[in-house]
Design a protein around this motif. Structure first.
Motif, PDB file in Angstrom:
ATOM      1  N   ALA A 101     -73.231  50.677 -51.867  1.00 55.65           N
ATOM      2  CA  ALA A 101     -73.733  51.960 -51.404  1.00 55.65           C
ATOM      3  C   ALA A 101     -74.403  51.749 -49.927  1.00 55.65           C
ATOM      4  CB  ALA A 101     -74.905  52.294 -51.448  1.00 55.65           C
ATOM      5  N   THR A 102     -73.793  52.603 -48.877  1.00 55.07           N
ATOM      6  CA  THR A 102     -74.153  52.389 -47.329  1.00 55.07           C
ATOM      7  C   THR A 102     -75.829  53.488 -47.265  1.00 55.07           C
ATOM      8  OG1 THR A 102     -72.265  51.829 -46.773  1.00 55.07           O
ATOM      9  CG2 THR A 102     -73.756  52.774 -44.946  1.00 55.07           C
ATOM     10  N   THR A 108     -79.434  60.372 -47.295  1.00 46.78           N
ATOM     11  CA  THR A 108     -78.188  60.792 -47.232  1.00 46.78           C
ATOM     12  C   THR A 108     -77.591  59.318 -46.864  1.00 46.78           C
ATOM     13  OG1 THR A 108     -78.335  61.869 -45.491  1.00 46.78           O
ATOM     14  CG2 THR A 108     -75.923  60.909 -45.825  1.00 46.78           C
ATOM     15  N   VAL A 109     -76.896  58.642 -48.696  1.00 48.89           N
ATOM     16  CA  VAL A 109     -75.929  57.974 -48.429  1.00 48.89           C
ATOM     17  C   VAL A 109     -74.732  57.956 -49.091  1.00 48.89           C
ATOM     18  CG1 VAL A 109     -76.097  55.908 -50.759  1.00 48.89           C
ATOM     19  CG2 VAL A 109     -78.125  57.006 -49.742  1.00 48.89           C
ATOM     20  N   VAL A 118     -67.967  58.853 -52.932  1.00 46.79           N
ATOM     21  CA  VAL A 118     -69.271  59.956 -53.277  1.00 46.79           C
ATOM     22  C   VAL A 118     -70.525  60.382 -51.746  1.00 46.79           C
ATOM     23  CG1 VAL A 118     -70.773  61.437 -54.946  1.00 46.79           C
ATOM     24  CG2 VAL A 118     -68.714  59.773 -55.384  1.00 46.79           C
ATOM     25  N   LEU A 119     -70.628  60.756 -51.031  1.00 50.46           N
ATOM     26  CA  LEU A 119     -71.934  61.561 -49.734  1.00 50.46           C
ATOM     27  C   LEU A 119     -72.890  62.125 -51.177  1.00 50.46           C
ATOM     28  CD1 LEU A 119     -72.100  60.381 -46.786  1.00 50.46           C
ATOM     29  CD2 LEU A 119     -70.777  62.521 -46.375  1.00 50.46           C
ATOM     30  N   PRO A 352     -82.168  48.334 -47.556  1.00 45.76           N
ATOM     31  CA  PRO A 352     -81.239  48.116 -45.940  1.00 45.76           C
ATOM     32  C   PRO A 352     -81.235  48.575 -45.170  1.00 45.76           C
ATOM     33  CG  PRO A 352     -80.071  49.722 -47.720  1.00 45.76           C
ATOM     34  CD  PRO A 352     -81.070  49.529 -48.534  1.00 45.76           C
ATOM     35  N   ARG A 353     -80.960  48.296 -43.800  1.00 47.10           N
ATOM     36  CA  ARG A 353     -81.516  49.162 -42.687  1.00 47.10           C
ATOM     37  C   ARG A 353     -80.369  50.961 -43.003  1.00 47.10           C
ATOM     38  NH1 ARG A 353     -80.342  44.187 -38.802  1.00 47.10           N
ATOM     39  NH2 ARG A 353     -79.119  43.485 -40.461  1.00 47.10           N
ATOM     40  N   PRO A 354     -80.720  51.716 -42.095  1.00 49.22           N
ATOM     41  CA  PRO A 354     -80.107  52.703 -41.956  1.00 49.22           C
ATOM     42  C   PRO A 354     -78.430  51.685 -40.924  1.00 49.22           C
ATOM     43  CG  PRO A 354     -82.095  53.165 -41.393  1.00 49.22           C
ATOM     44  CD  PRO A 354     -82.345  51.455 -41.362  1.00 49.22           C
ATOM     45  N   GLY A 355     -77.831  52.744 -42.424  1.00 47.56           N
ATOM     46  CA  GLY A 355     -75.903  52.114 -42.151  1.00 47.56           C
ATOM     47  C   GLY A 355     -76.064  50.575 -42.483  1.00 47.56           C
TER      48      GLY A 355
END
Length: 388
Positions: A101-102, A108-109, A118-119, A352-355
């Motif tokens: 995952a991001t 928003t992932v 999948v967004l 996580p940090r964004p991104g």
């Protein structure tokens, strides 16, 4: 007209223009962004012209409107970081992994599940509002451009609030991609209003499912599951449904499963979801914008951990914090509370940090990156946390 009156008239016109121009900018595109009211709804959740939670729920506990107005006037910048939020430019593989995952900010992932991309709840706009110039503004930029997204299998939407359903983002995804939008009942009316083709809109009620079939990949099943929230983009509420989502691929040892909570308050129905569709390798759950005065419709971090355990989750990814200031708690309070709660209950978390992308089966991002940007707001007492 005398010469002496011309400058006065010009000044008056200029003053009027100075007032009108910001208002014009603020209202440009407003009607389109607000979407439309769906018709012909049939659902066990729909009666008397609106959707309802199965468990009685208040959007704001009665008698609290006055205290909220006072708190809002006093809150200042406590919901925003003092320093820059550290971002990561996503390092995405050529093909989607088995389970990764991001987090791209707020809810928003970009989920990777058995080769599918999948967004969920994509929002790229600077503000979560029908206006481009008024409303909650980002605390940090989006870590990647929409055009840099991989070929998506599906986009999931949890409900139609502006911080989860963004008109400009939908426009771009419709033009740049070919995937389906899988949404709760009623939201299809918004999408069609914005030009999404009929064959790319899938609307589901709770416990209904849609299967995505793509060459070379195992089938992806997307199940619309219960949540405890509300909806609305204008002056009326609950004309469209809200939901959580179960994403599953394969069976047996090859099975991969992700639970996305969307935006929700706690409900015992999560245990039923875990029994019916779990266990889940990864849960994506909201932890921010909580308050005792609207506890029915937003999880706090302790409830997020409880939900994770109810649905039989493996790794917990906390979302719905850091990007927009939507409540009265400090900017870093949600993650501070979440980390402590997860440690107490032995829950594995990825922060996580964004991104920043992570593999759910590998090393998880857990280092504290939030205290530094929080500045003087870090570690302050939270009135929503009760002792004992």
């Amino acid at each position: 007209m005398s010469r002496s009156r011309v400058p006065v008239l010009a000044a008056a016109v200029g003053a009027t223009a100075a007032l009108v121009t910001p208002v014009t900018r603020a209202t440009r595109g407003l009607r389109r962004s607000m979407g439309v009211t769906p018709t012909g709804i049939r659902s066990p959740q729909y009666r008397d012209g609106a959707f309802h939670n199965r468990l009685p729920s208040d959007v704001v506990a009665s008698g609290n409107q006055g205290s909220m107005a006072v708190d809002f006037a006093r809150k200042g910048d406590r919901g925003r970081p003092e320093g820059a939020v550290p971002l990561v430019t996503p390092d995405l593989p050529a093909t989607a992994a088995g389970l990764a995952a991001t987090w791209l900010g707020h809810a928003t992932v970009l989920v990777e599940i058995a080769g599918h991309w999948v967004l969920v709840d994509p929002v790229w706009s600077d503000r979560v509002s029908p206006s481009a110039s008024v409303g909650p503004k980002r605390n940090h930029p989006v870590p990647m451009e929409l055009a840099d997204l991989p070929r998506l299998s599906a986009v999931l939407i949890s409900h139609d609030h502006y911080d989860h359903l963004d008109t400009a983002t939908i426009d771009a995804l419709t033009a740049q991609q070919e995937m389906v939008f899988v949404v709760p009942l009623g939201i299809g009316a918004h999408l069609r209003r914005w030009g999404v083709p009929e064959d790319r809109v899938v609307e589901l009620d709770w416990d209904q499912a849609h299967t995505v079939r793509l060459p070379g990949l195992d089938d992806l099943t997307l199940t619309c599951t219960e949540a405890r929230h509300f909806s609305g983009r204008g002056f009326t509420r609950n004309k469209t449904l809200w939901s959580s989502w179960a994403m599953t691929v394969g069976a047996g040892k090859k099975r991969r499963a992700v639970f996305f909570g969307g935006d929700t308050g706690y409900t015992p129905a999560f245990a039923d979801i875990g029994a019916a569709y779990g266990p889940f390798d990864l849960t994506v759950l909201p932890i921010g914008a909580y308050d005792d005065r609207w506890s029915d419709i937003h999880l706090n971090p302790a409830e997020a951990v409880r939900t994770h355990r109810d649905v039989r989750g493996g790794v917990l990814l906390p979302v719905h914090w850091a990007t927009f200031d939507l409540a009265f708690h400090t900017w870093s309070a949600p993650v501070e509370w979440l980390v402590e709660e997860a440690a107490e209950h032995g829950v594995r978390v990825a922060v996580p940090r964004p991104g920043e992308r992570f593999d759910a089966g590998g090393d998880l991002p857990v280092d504290d990156w939030w205290t530094a940007p929080a500045g003087r707001w870090a570690g302050l007492p939270d009135a929503n946390r009760k002792e004992g």
